[in-house]
Design a protein around this motif. Structure first.
Motif, mmCIF file in Angstrom:
data_model
loop_
_atom_site.group_PDB
_atom_site.id
_atom_site.type_symbol
_atom_site.label_atom_id
_atom_site.label_comp_id
_atom_site.label_asym_id
_atom_site.label_seq_id
_atom_site.Cartn_x
_atom_site.Cartn_y
_atom_site.Cartn_z
ATOM 1 N N VAL A 1 0.822 -1.209 0.000
ATOM 2 C CA VAL A 1 0.000 0.000 0.000
ATOM 3 C C VAL A 1 0.855 1.257 0.000
ATOM 4 N N ALA A 2 1.933 1.272 0.754
ATOM 5 C CA ALA A 2 2.764 2.473 0.849
ATOM 6 C C ALA A 2 3.327 2.866 -0.510
ATOM 7 N N VAL A 3 3.765 1.887 -1.286
ATOM 8 C CA VAL A 3 4.320 2.173 -2.610
ATOM 9 C C VAL A 3 3.233 2.686 -3.545
ATOM 10 N N LEU A 4 2.067 2.044 -3.535
ATOM 11 C CA LEU A 4 0.973 2.469 -4.404
ATOM 12 C C LEU A 4 0.521 3.888 -4.056
ATOM 13 N N GLN A 5 0.450 4.186 -2.761
ATOM 14 C CA GLN A 5 0.055 5.533 -2.346
ATOM 15 C C GLN A 5 1.071 6.561 -2.829
ATOM 16 N N ALA A 6 2.343 6.231 -2.756
ATOM 17 C CA ALA A 6 3.382 7.157 -3.199
ATOM 18 C C ALA A 6 3.308 7.388 -4.703
ATOM 19 N N VAL A 7 3.055 6.332 -5.479
ATOM 20 C CA VAL A 7 2.951 6.485 -6.932
ATOM 21 C C VAL A 7 1.769 7.379 -7.298
ATOM 22 N N VAL A 8 0.644 7.196 -6.604
ATOM 23 C CA VAL A 8 -0.526 8.040 -6.858
ATOM 24 C C VAL A 8 -0.208 9.498 -6.563
ATOM 25 N N MET A 9 0.465 9.764 -5.459
ATOM 26 C CA MET A 9 0.748 11.144 -5.083
ATOM 27 C C MET A 9 1.776 11.779 -6.015
ATOM 28 N N ILE A 10 2.751 11.014 -6.465
ATOM 29 C CA ILE A 10 3.723 11.553 -7.416
ATOM 30 C C ILE A 10 3.026 11.905 -8.727
ATOM 31 N N SER A 11 2.113 11.041 -9.173
ATOM 32 C CA SER A 11 1.362 11.320 -10.402
ATOM 33 C C SER A 11 0.489 12.557 -10.236
ATOM 34 N N ALA A 12 -0.186 12.671 -9.101
ATOM 35 C CA ALA A 12 -1.038 13.837 -8.850
ATOM 36 C C ALA A 12 -0.204 15.116 -8.769
ATOM 37 N N LEU A 13 0.960 15.040 -8.146
ATOM 38 C CA LEU A 13 1.826 16.212 -8.047
ATOM 39 C C LEU A 13 2.293 16.660 -9.434
ATOM 40 N N GLY A 14 2.649 15.695 -10.272
ATOM 41 C CA GLY A 14 3.035 16.044 -11.637
ATOM 42 C C GLY A 14 1.901 16.700 -12.398
ATOM 43 N N PHE A 15 0.711 16.182 -12.225
ATOM 44 C CA PHE A 15 -0.466 16.760 -12.884
ATOM 45 C C PHE A 15 -0.678 18.205 -12.448
ATOM 46 N N VAL A 16 -0.584 18.462 -11.160
ATOM 47 C CA VAL A 16 -0.807 19.817 -10.636
ATOM 48 C C VAL A 16 0.275 20.769 -11.129
ATOM 49 N N VAL A 17 1.534 20.343 -11.077
ATOM 50 C CA VAL A 17 2.632 21.225 -11.482
ATOM 51 C C VAL A 17 2.538 21.572 -12.970
ATOM 52 N N ILE A 18 2.263 20.565 -13.806
ATOM 53 C CA ILE A 18 2.168 20.824 -15.245
ATOM 54 C C ILE A 18 1.031 21.782 -15.553
ATOM 55 N N ASN A 19 -0.121 21.600 -14.936
ATOM 56 C CA ASN A 19 -1.250 22.482 -15.207
ATOM 57 C C ASN A 19 -1.005 23.889 -14.662
ATOM 58 N N LEU A 20 -0.253 24.012 -13.579
ATOM 59 C CA LEU A 20 0.109 25.340 -13.088
ATOM 60 C C LEU A 20 1.054 26.031 -14.069
ATOM 61 N N LEU A 21 1.980 25.280 -14.641
ATOM 62 C CA LEU A 21 2.879 25.848 -15.654
ATOM 63 C C LEU A 21 2.098 26.279 -16.900
ATOM 64 N N VAL A 22 1.092 25.482 -17.266
ATOM 65 C CA VAL A 22 0.260 25.849 -18.419
ATOM 66 C C VAL A 22 -0.464 27.162 -18.145
ATOM 67 N N ASP A 23 -0.992 27.329 -16.931
ATOM 68 C CA ASP A 23 -1.668 28.582 -16.573
ATOM 69 C C ASP A 23 -0.713 29.770 -16.663
ATOM 70 N N LEU A 24 0.559 29.545 -16.342
ATOM 71 C CA LEU A 24 1.535 30.623 -16.406
ATOM 72 C C LEU A 24 1.957 30.933 -17.839
ATOM 73 N N LEU A 25 1.937 29.927 -18.706
ATOM 74 C CA LEU A 25 2.386 30.131 -20.087
ATOM 75 C C LEU A 25 1.306 30.738 -20.971
ATOM 76 N N MET A 26 0.054 30.483 -20.658
ATOM 77 C CA MET A 26 -1.021 30.947 -21.541
ATOM 78 C C MET A 26 -1.033 32.458 -21.742
ATOM 79 N N PRO A 27 -0.794 33.296 -20.720
ATOM 80 C CA PRO A 27 -0.747 34.745 -20.985
ATOM 81 C C PRO A 27 0.355 35.166 -21.937
ATOM 82 N N LEU A 28 1.400 34.350 -22.091
ATOM 83 C CA LEU A 28 2.458 34.683 -23.037
ATOM 84 C C LEU A 28 1.974 34.579 -24.472
ATOM 85 N N PHE A 29 1.017 33.673 -24.723
ATOM 86 C CA PHE A 29 0.485 33.494 -26.069
ATOM 87 C C PHE A 29 -0.723 34.391 -26.341
#
Length: 313
Positions: free
Chosen positions: A274-302
């Motif tokens: 369970v500990a490994v599966l929970q960590a994989v889920v959180m790493i995936s969720a963190l990547g999702f959040v960071v990428i979408n935050l970067l997209v929000d920052l890049l959109m005003p440039l375009f």
């Protein structure tokens, strides 16, 4: 702008908390117990009292609310707990497997962007206008191909039939060529579809007709005036496709026998770690959040208009 960024960061933290809570609940209701699976093995010769002590050491005997709060507090400090099967900190397993998955995912995403822009640009070239219908239908073909089937087909064609890429003992980059293609092709399809539709919509705008009236060539109109305005929807979709990209990378790693989070997740599922599966889920969720935050920052440039919207927010 600062208030807007704080608001987006707050929403990202809310997404991470929801991902943690949902994954914790789902993993806890699964049948089986990772501690018992490992330590009830007769070959270990452990007594029931020793097994109970091991369950206590891993925190498996505490109330669910206590496990929830303890695990959450530990994750906030970067501690993902211990893997029951491996007997090592989960952070060490992530550190050894995450770089391989990131390399595959980033290279696959870069290739997907290249394929999407190439298809969209070729479909709007005047010389290739007779092939437009064929090029426009290509993304629908790409999106209908399952990732695992594409991986097997690539191995069969390029490794067994053409013998261009060895399957046994390839070099590090040789072993990544086919997995990168297998990840990129399904991801490029929705990006290409959005780009094609956005370009068609932008082509009807008055400023495009004015650019043509001033004598600009079709290529100049496409690359200088149309493509930049058509990128906004594709940029948004690119951020949302991160979850699919990670899932495709995990499947591809399993098909090609690569090390990474895919192999780690497969082992954790088999052993109910369970500990490994929970960590994989959180790493995936963190990547999702960071990428979408970067997209929000890049959109005003375009689109400079979004700078005023963000500033007003």
């Amino acid at each position: 702008m600062r208030h807007y960024l704080l608001q987006r960061a707050g929403l990202g933290l809310l997404v991470l908390w929801a991902a943690y809570t949902l994954s914790f609940v789902l993993l806890q209701v699964l049948p089986g117990d990772a501690v018992l699976i490992k330590f009830q093995n007769p070959d270990l010769g452990l007594s029931p009292q020793q097994i109970a002590e091991m369950r206590l050491a891993y925190g498996a005997d505490g109330p669910l609310w206590q496990q929830y709060l303890h695990t959450l507090a530990a994750m906030l400090q970067g501690d993902f707990g211990y893997s029951v099967q491996a007997g090592v900190p989960v952070s060490e397993q992530l550190a050894s497997n995450l770089p391989d998955t990131l390399r595959l995912a980033l290279c696959g995403f870069a290739l997907a962007l290249g394929l999407a822009f190439a298809l969209a640009a070729l479909a709007h070239q005047p010389l290739l206008r007779p092939l437009r219908s064929l090029l426009a239908a290509t993304p629908a073909l790409f999106i209908s191909i399952p990732t695992f089937w594409l991986g097997i087909a690539l191995i069969q064609l390029f490794s067994f039939q053409l013998r261009w890429i060895p399957v046994i003992n390839p070099s590090p980059w040789q072993g990544l060529i086919l997995p990168i293609v297998a990840v990129a092709v399904p991801i490029s399809a929705p990006l290409a579809q959005i780009l094609l539709r956005s370009i068609d919509e932008v082509m009807t705008q008055p400023f495009v007709a004015m650019a043509r009236a001033k004598g600009a060539s079709e290529s100049r109109v496409l690359w200088r005036h149309v493509l930049r305005n058509a990128m906004l929807p594709a940029l948004t979709i690119a951020g949302l496709l991160l979850g699919e990209l990670i899932a495709g990378a995990l499947i591809t790693e399993t098909v090609f026998g690569l090390g990474g989070l895919g192999q780690l997740t497969q082992q954790a599922v088999n052993n109910q770690d369970v500990a490994v599966l929970q960590a994989v889920v959180m790493i995936s969720a963190l990547g999702f959040v960071v990428i979408n935050l970067l997209v929000d920052l890049l959109m005003p440039l375009f689109d400079p208009r979004l700078q005023h919207v963000a500033g007003g927010a």
